[in-house]
Design an enzyme around this catalytic site. Structure first.
Site, PDB file in Angstrom:
ATOM      1  N   GLY A   1       0.891  -1.218  -0.198  1.00 29.42           N
ATOM      2  CA  GLY A   1       0.035   0.124  -0.162  1.00 29.42           C
ATOM      3  C   GLY A   1       0.891   1.106  -0.057  1.00 29.42           C
ATOM      4  O   GLY A   1       0.298   2.444   0.155  1.00 29.42           O
TER       5      GLY A   1
ATOM      6  N   LYS B   1       4.435  19.173  -7.262  1.00 28.67           N
ATOM      7  CA  LYS B   1       4.824  20.075  -5.985  1.00 28.67           C
ATOM      8  C   LYS B   1       6.106  21.162  -6.442  1.00 28.67           C
ATOM      9  O   LYS B   1       5.853  22.188  -5.599  1.00 28.67           O
ATOM     10  CB  LYS B   1       5.295  19.006  -5.037  1.00 28.67           C
ATOM     11  CG  LYS B   1       4.171  18.209  -4.518  1.00 28.67           C
ATOM     12  CD  LYS B   1       4.976  16.835  -3.992  1.00 28.67           C
ATOM     13  CE  LYS B   1       3.651  15.684  -3.079  1.00 28.67           C
ATOM     14  NZ  LYS B   1       4.535  14.411  -2.696  1.00 28.67           N
TER      15      LYS B   1
END
Lengths: 436, 436
Positions: B189, B207
């Site tokens: 995950g 970003k």
């Protein structure tokens, strides 16, 4: 309030004062662009208005009368950069009472008289900015008060005195004694003529007092900070520390342990896998563990005219924005400490690992006696080095312990020191930090 | 405005949404103490209102209809945490037009549609908080906009994608191939089913777009960011990098060079004496060089429900303070980018040191021919390793160059690739960073 510009008065035209004025002058265009309005240095007060600080000022800006600033109704923000408690305290209080916001880099003043200053500020609905008081250009005050607002802080520790770190770094790199590095640092202007505050941990304790108050919601507790300096650190211990995988750093530490707060400044053995152990020279670094953010590290220049000036300017800008938007008198300073009942842990109750260096007679049974004394005080040894072999002569014994209670260690060392085969005073250093 | 509490509506109850709600619920008392008033989660909208997120909510808080939030006149701040551009963009714009302030963690949205969003925010006198959009719990937006306001920023670079750094760290520690680490990360995950944005540098570029706009006063320039990912990095190159004293990291880089701005995301060789090279796992770290502060480094968790939630909560608190003090509609967001004419440097014009790995026939004269081609393009070799000795067979040749121009390197590599004694495509990595 709709002013076309924000006027500031600077008290103290020394190192940080000159740095602040340089930034405000050289970057005035950028700062105006970013803020949307200009910040103007209306007055600078200093006893010395003759010396050249390398900045050109308009005529009439310099004054030797601080009241010219404190009584000027056009000045919005007073920037106090003279340091020390008197007369800075009176000036700051008068500025607040005269309706001025205050920016200061004065950690001694805030640590020792902050309670009164903040009380007067709140009463007069004024802001006090003090980013520059702790860790120079590292914006740790803003981080703790604003960025970590959703966090319960578990611990803060780090290097917050550049002079002490410079000395320890030099001692480490060159293997020379404390006294000679200190002298060199003084000659170079890195250490003051009276270096007591820096090397005995007092300056770190001032800064830790402020940080801990903000981070843990406790009153300013300077007198409760345990403070131990670096003047007794030797190149020998630095070398042994390295052999065990540690650096020796002067740390300021505030951490929650079992509903109490450890609050102390002491030289510490920091393991190599902690980024703090690699912070050298005049740099500062602070590691914070918040319950939401987890571990974080902030690293930068903790002193110097321009880096500290940068922090002063950020405070001026924050307060100037509040003044312009009409909020400066309505917004209470974020996160000022209320007493939440958290107690400062007594030093004798702290639990940590220790480094010990003893000078002992090299003869059979000595180690067994020493480890026996440690054992009866619940202290077990995790590793040990005996340097050299000199039968019936003094040799150096160095050891690292598992976690132990300070009280036990103090008592064990008292007993060990009294043993006939031990010469001189044992050296004891605490271990702090870990993998990041 | 004198409200007893600030009401928020959260859109998106996924990982970061649940983290944010957990912090606001679990720390509500501390937050109220620090702010002086409560922040109340009035509504949470998500398509899935059934799954358990491990937080207990009052009845009626959850809704599957986002308009319940966007049209609620009592909601002061809308927190957008669904990610992606559609439908997030429409929701954010509607919230602003309906008189709500916005907090978002959505870097893709801001990088690609930020211009419109900020325009609408300014027009409607609303705040947009986006600390959580870049580097999770590291408060880099606040640092750049507020703490560094007195600085001309020279460079910003760092690791701002935790997934890519996790993969590179695992490859480094275990010597395994990219594909197998990616699969493991997906199983755990840590990487998404479609990992393209993380591993190909797109997320870092989003970003960087936001950071560079704030730091250098340029418009949001996502399409101008040169972007190269880590999918072609091999354990072999990581090992050679280590032999030369470097780590391989996916860096986002923005730096001023001769009145232009380099703006790029690429895997880079980072020397071991740069703290960035030691940043491992999912951690992020950003190094900033301001003209006043000098070098600084910020290190922390760049992702995760609670660390990112911590940044969301700090934005909520900042805006809530402004609302309470009546300044939220009067204060323009600090430091939003205006176009200052700074041009983005073409990639072919950048100048840096390079790492090259070639597969060449092991026979006399080959090195001379290669260094000859490099030399005619003004590229000189600073160090070289030939791995193994296999006469007339393919061996690996690894070299580091002195500074060279990208255009020269590209052309030299084209020629080298065409040589009969060279097999496969050469690997080229740029060097970035240095002692801190």
């Amino acid at each position: 309030m709709d002013k076309s510009q924000i006027n500031i008065g600077v008290i103290g035209f020394g190192t940080v004062g000159a740095g602040t004025v340089k930034i405000l002058s050289n970057s005035s265009r950028e700062i105006e662009q970013r803020l949307g309005f200009p910040v103007v240095i209306k007055r600078i007060a200093d006893l010395d208005i003759k010396s050249d600080r390398g900045v050109s000022l308009e005529k009439g800006v310099l004054t030797s009368d601080v009241d010219v600033i404190l009584n000027d109704p056009e000045i919005d923000i007073v920037v106090e950069l003279i340091g020390g408690i008197r007369p800075a305290k009176d000036m700051v209080l008068k500025a607040l009472r005269n309706g001025k916001h205050v920016v200061t880099a004065n950690k001694a003043l805030l640590a020792e008289a902050g309670k009164e200053i903040f009380r007067v500020a709140v009463k007069n609905k004024k802001q006090v900015g003090f980013e520059a008081a702790v860790a120079g250009s590292i914006p740790i005050i803003k981080v703790v008060r604003e960025s970590l607002i959703g966090n319960r802080i578990n611990s803060i520790y780090g290097i917050i005195n550049g002079t002490a770190n410079y000395i320890l770094t030099k001692m480490t790199e060159e293997g020379v004694e404390f006294a000679s590095v200190l002298k060199e640092a003084q000659d170079l202007g890195y250490a003051e003529a009276d270096p007591t505050f820096d090397i005995e941990g007092v300056d770190s304790a001032h800064k830790l007092t402020i940080l801990a108050s903000l981070a843990f919601g406790i009153p300013l507790s300077f007198k409760k900070v345990y403070t131990e300096g670096i003047s007794s650190i030797t190149p020998l211990d630095i070398q042994f520390a390295a052999d065990f995988g540690y650096s020796i750093k002067l740390l300021a530490i505030a951490k929650r342990v079992e509903n109490e707060l450890e609050l102390r400044v002491n030289p510490a053995m920091v393991p190599k896998d902690d980024l703090i152990s690699g912070v050298n020279g005049v740099f500062n670094a602070i590691r914070i563990d918040g319950d939401a953010t987890g571990d974080a590290l902030y690293y930068g220049r903790g002193a110097g005219d321009i880096p500290t000036g940068s922090a002063v300017v950020s405070d001026i800008a924050d307060i100037a924005r509040l003044i312009k938007s009409g909020a400066a008198e309505r917004m209470t300073m974020p996160g000022m400490a209320e007493d939440n009942g958290l107690q400062i842990r007594k030093m004798e109750d702290i639990v940590t690992c220790y480094y010990l260096r003893l000078s002992v007679m090299d003869k059979p049974g000595v180690l067994s006696l020493i480890s026996g004394i440690l054992g009866t005080h619940n202290i077990s040894i995790s590793s040990m080095i005996q340097k050299g072999r000199r039968r019936e002569k003094a040799v150096t014994l160095v050891m690292m312990t598992h976690v132990a209670r300070e009280k036990d260690m103090t008592e064990a060392l008292k007993k060990i020191t009294r043993m006939s085969f031990v010469s001189g005073r044992p050296v004891m250093l605490r271990v702090e930090g870990g993998e990041i």
